[in-house]
Write a protein that holds these residues in place. Structure first.
Motif, PDB file in Angstrom:
ATOM      1  N   THR A   1       9.420 -10.354  57.457  1.00 33.79           N
ATOM      2  CA  THR A   1       9.701  -8.685  57.325  1.00 33.79           C
ATOM      3  C   THR A   1      10.117  -8.059  58.438  1.00 33.79           C
ATOM      4  O   THR A   1      10.583  -6.800  58.289  1.00 33.79           O
ATOM      5  CB  THR A   1       8.260  -8.287  56.670  1.00 33.79           C
TER       6      THR A   1
ATOM      7  N   SER B   1      -2.993 -16.415  53.574  1.00 34.17           N
ATOM      8  CA  SER B   1      -3.790 -15.317  53.690  1.00 34.17           C
ATOM      9  C   SER B   1      -4.239 -15.002  55.154  1.00 34.17           C
ATOM     10  O   SER B   1      -4.433 -13.787  55.472  1.00 34.17           O
ATOM     11  CB  SER B   1      -5.330 -15.360  52.942  1.00 34.17           C
TER      12      SER B   1
ATOM     13  N   GLN C   1      -6.296  -6.938  42.076  1.00 35.65           N
ATOM     14  CA  GLN C   1      -5.360  -7.781  43.048  1.00 35.65           C
ATOM     15  C   GLN C   1      -5.867  -7.822  44.342  1.00 35.65           C
ATOM     16  O   GLN C   1      -5.051  -7.379  45.359  1.00 35.65           O
ATOM     17  CB  GLN C   1      -3.991  -7.298  42.918  1.00 35.65           C
ATOM     18  N   LYS C   2      -7.313  -7.919  44.885  1.00 33.91           N
ATOM     19  CA  LYS C   2      -7.708  -7.924  46.114  1.00 33.91           C
ATOM     20  C   LYS C   2      -8.779  -8.755  46.028  1.00 33.91           C
ATOM     21  O   LYS C   2      -9.562  -9.044  45.180  1.00 33.91           O
ATOM     22  CB  LYS C   2      -8.143  -6.605  46.411  1.00 33.91           C
TER      23      LYS C   2
ATOM     24  N   PRO D   1      -5.030  -8.493  50.250  1.00 38.89           N
ATOM     25  CA  PRO D   1      -4.368  -8.377  48.729  1.00 38.89           C
ATOM     26  C   PRO D   1      -4.075  -9.848  48.158  1.00 38.89           C
ATOM     27  O   PRO D   1      -4.009 -10.743  48.882  1.00 38.89           O
ATOM     28  CB  PRO D   1      -3.193  -7.732  48.987  1.00 38.89           C
TER      29      PRO D   1
ATOM     30  N   VAL E   1       4.846 -13.924  58.117  1.00 36.74           N
ATOM     31  CA  VAL E   1       5.038 -12.644  57.269  1.00 36.74           C
ATOM     32  C   VAL E   1       6.125 -11.812  58.584  1.00 36.74           C
ATOM     33  O   VAL E   1       6.767 -11.002  57.962  1.00 36.74           O
ATOM     34  CB  VAL E   1       3.608 -12.002  57.113  1.00 36.74           C
TER      35      VAL E   1
ATOM     36  N   LEU F   1      -2.592  -7.536  57.668  1.00 31.26           N
ATOM     37  CA  LEU F   1      -2.979  -8.693  57.217  1.00 31.26           C
ATOM     38  C   LEU F   1      -3.999  -9.552  57.893  1.00 31.26           C
ATOM     39  O   LEU F   1      -5.160  -9.988  57.395  1.00 31.26           O
ATOM     40  CB  LEU F   1      -1.774  -9.698  57.246  1.00 31.26           C
TER      41      LEU F   1
ATOM     42  N   ARG G   1      -2.601 -15.823  43.897  1.00 33.05           N
ATOM     43  CA  ARG G   1      -3.033 -15.696  42.553  1.00 33.05           C
ATOM     44  C   ARG G   1      -2.515 -17.213  41.864  1.00 33.05           C
ATOM     45  O   ARG G   1      -3.535 -17.683  41.165  1.00 33.05           O
ATOM     46  CB  ARG G   1      -2.264 -14.715  41.677  1.00 33.05           C
TER      47      ARG G   1
ATOM     48  N   SER H   1      -1.493 -11.959  46.594  1.00 35.25           N
ATOM     49  CA  SER H   1      -0.188 -11.994  46.343  1.00 35.25           C
ATOM     50  C   SER H   1       0.168 -12.868  45.300  1.00 35.25           C
ATOM     51  O   SER H   1      -0.869 -13.396  44.741  1.00 35.25           O
ATOM     52  CB  SER H   1       0.478 -12.591  47.736  1.00 35.25           C
ATOM     53  N   ALA H   2       1.354 -12.814  44.682  1.00 32.39           N
ATOM     54  CA  ALA H   2       1.522 -13.762  43.729  1.00 32.39           C
ATOM     55  C   ALA H   2       1.310 -15.234  43.845  1.00 32.39           C
ATOM     56  O   ALA H   2       0.875 -16.013  43.390  1.00 32.39           O
ATOM     57  CB  ALA H   2       3.078 -13.653  43.339  1.00 32.39           C
TER      58      ALA H   2
END
Length: 377
Positions: free
Chosen positions: A316, A197, A223-224, A238, A312, A325, A244, A240-241
């Motif tokens: 990306t 995170s 989702q936050k 957020p 990140v 972020l 979670r 993320s998968a």
């Protein structure tokens, strides 16, 4: 513009400007000729008012008045923590300089004294620059350039303290394996969360001024996650998968707090084997022990935030995504992570160079049996 009659009003109104100052109102007259006479008189009064205002503004200002004017015009409109930090600096400067001190009397000697006082409060050089030297420079420069005040020439470069370049320390894969081999299992989740995170320590576990992450802050449907961030600003990140998958099983450990530890023994009201809310000091203690045993001597908990950001960016190439972020208000703050892209480009260039070196070039490699090029006359 000349006098005019507003809709639904029996009286004429006036609206004019003198040197950028606007005058508007009702003439109290129902006839146009009388209204124009009123406007003429009002303009004469307006010229006197503007002249008096100009005289007042050009009169020597004391620091309290100048600082208050600066905050109203500039400081209160700063984004993020800017307004609050500006107000703090003004209060500190006013206390040390003196409310009645004239701007024209502020000199290099006084600025040096202020810097010395602030340094004596055991703060970093960057903090001294941001909280004393820079705000004072901005106030004096605006007083000179905008308000027509006379101020002394100050060599600000002499008073700016040298700031060490902020390092961006990234955890390598081997270091991550070594760290988690040493870290107690019940502390794995909180460190994993920091690495995914980019959250700060104060946003994750409770401290004196921060509530820590609680289940009420986790919005599974939206989702936050809401976190109380730096400067006590509420922000969202957020889910993320990966986050979670990490957090969802933890709901069984505690009804209120997201991150918990397992009591190793029964004492102080705690029962061995049960989960209890993780504390700042407890996490710090386990973190120090584990990173030393893993050989991460120059790695701080805050560096998990750097690792998340560079990860990140490497994945990306999107610096804007990293800015969001980390919740930086200015992308210039995020730019220090651009080294990740530069390193990737360098690695690609060096890989290409090695690939070229490994090839046999028939025009230059005579050892491989190729004929050398003939000299051209």
């Amino acid at each position: 513009m000349s006098v005019y009659k507003p809709a639904k009003s029996p009286y004429y109104a006036y609206d004019f400007q003198i040197r950028g100052v606007r005058f508007t109102g009702s003439t109290g007259c129902t006839g146009k000729r009388d209204a124009e006479k009123f406007e003429k008189t009002r303009k004469e009064e307006g010229r006197l008012e503007v002249k008096a205002l100009a005289t007042q503004e050009s009169a020597p200002l004391n620091f309290a008045t100048a600082a208050a004017r600066y905050y109203l015009q500039i400081g209160q409109h700063l984004k993020g923590d800017g307004a609050k930090n500006c107000q703090w600096s003004i209060n500190w400067l006013e206390r040390e300089i003196g409310s009645a001190t004239l701007l024209s009397s502020i000199s290099d000697e006084l600025v040096a004294k202020l810097v010395g006082i602030r340094r004596g409060e055991a703060v970093k050089n960057a903090t001294v620059n941001r909280s004393v030297t820079e705000p004072l420079r901005k106030i004096l420069n605006r007083a000179r350039d905008v308000w027509g005040q006379t101020v002394k020439k100050i060599d600000w470069k002499l008073h700016m303290l040298q700031e060490p370049k902020e390092r961006v320390r990234e955890m390598s894969q081997s270091e991550e394996f070594a760290l988690f081999d040493q870290l107690r299992v019940d502390y794995h989740a909180v460190v994993r969360f920091a690495l995914l995170s980019g959250c700060r320590l104060c946003e994750i576990v409770p401290g004196k001024e921060f509530p820590g992450l609680r289940w009420k802050d986790v919005d599974w449907a939206g989702q936050k996650i809401s976190v109380m961030g730096k400067g006590r600003v509420l922000a969202t990140i957020p889910i993320s998968a990966g986050i979670r998958e990490l957090l969802f099983p933890l709901q069984a450990n505690h009804d209120e707090f997201v991150f918990t530890y397992v009591a190793q023994r029964s004492n102080g009201g705690r029962v061995r084997g049960k989960h209890y809310p993780m504390t700042r000091e407890g996490l710090k203690s386990e973190w120090r022990r584990s990173k030393l045993d893993a050989g991460l001597l120059d790695y701080r908990f805050h560096d998990n935030r750097h690792t998340a950001a560079t990860g990140v960016l490497r994945a990306t190439g999107n610096l804007k995504a990293v800015q969001k972020l980390l919740r930086h208000t200015d992308i210039a703050t995020t730019a220090k992570y651009a080294h990740a892209m530069i390193d990737d480009v360098r690695d690609a260039m060096e890989a290409n160079e090695k690939n070229r070196e490994s090839r046999n070039n028939p025009r230059t490699d005579t050892a491989a049996g190729a004929k050398p090029l003939k000299a051209v006359d």
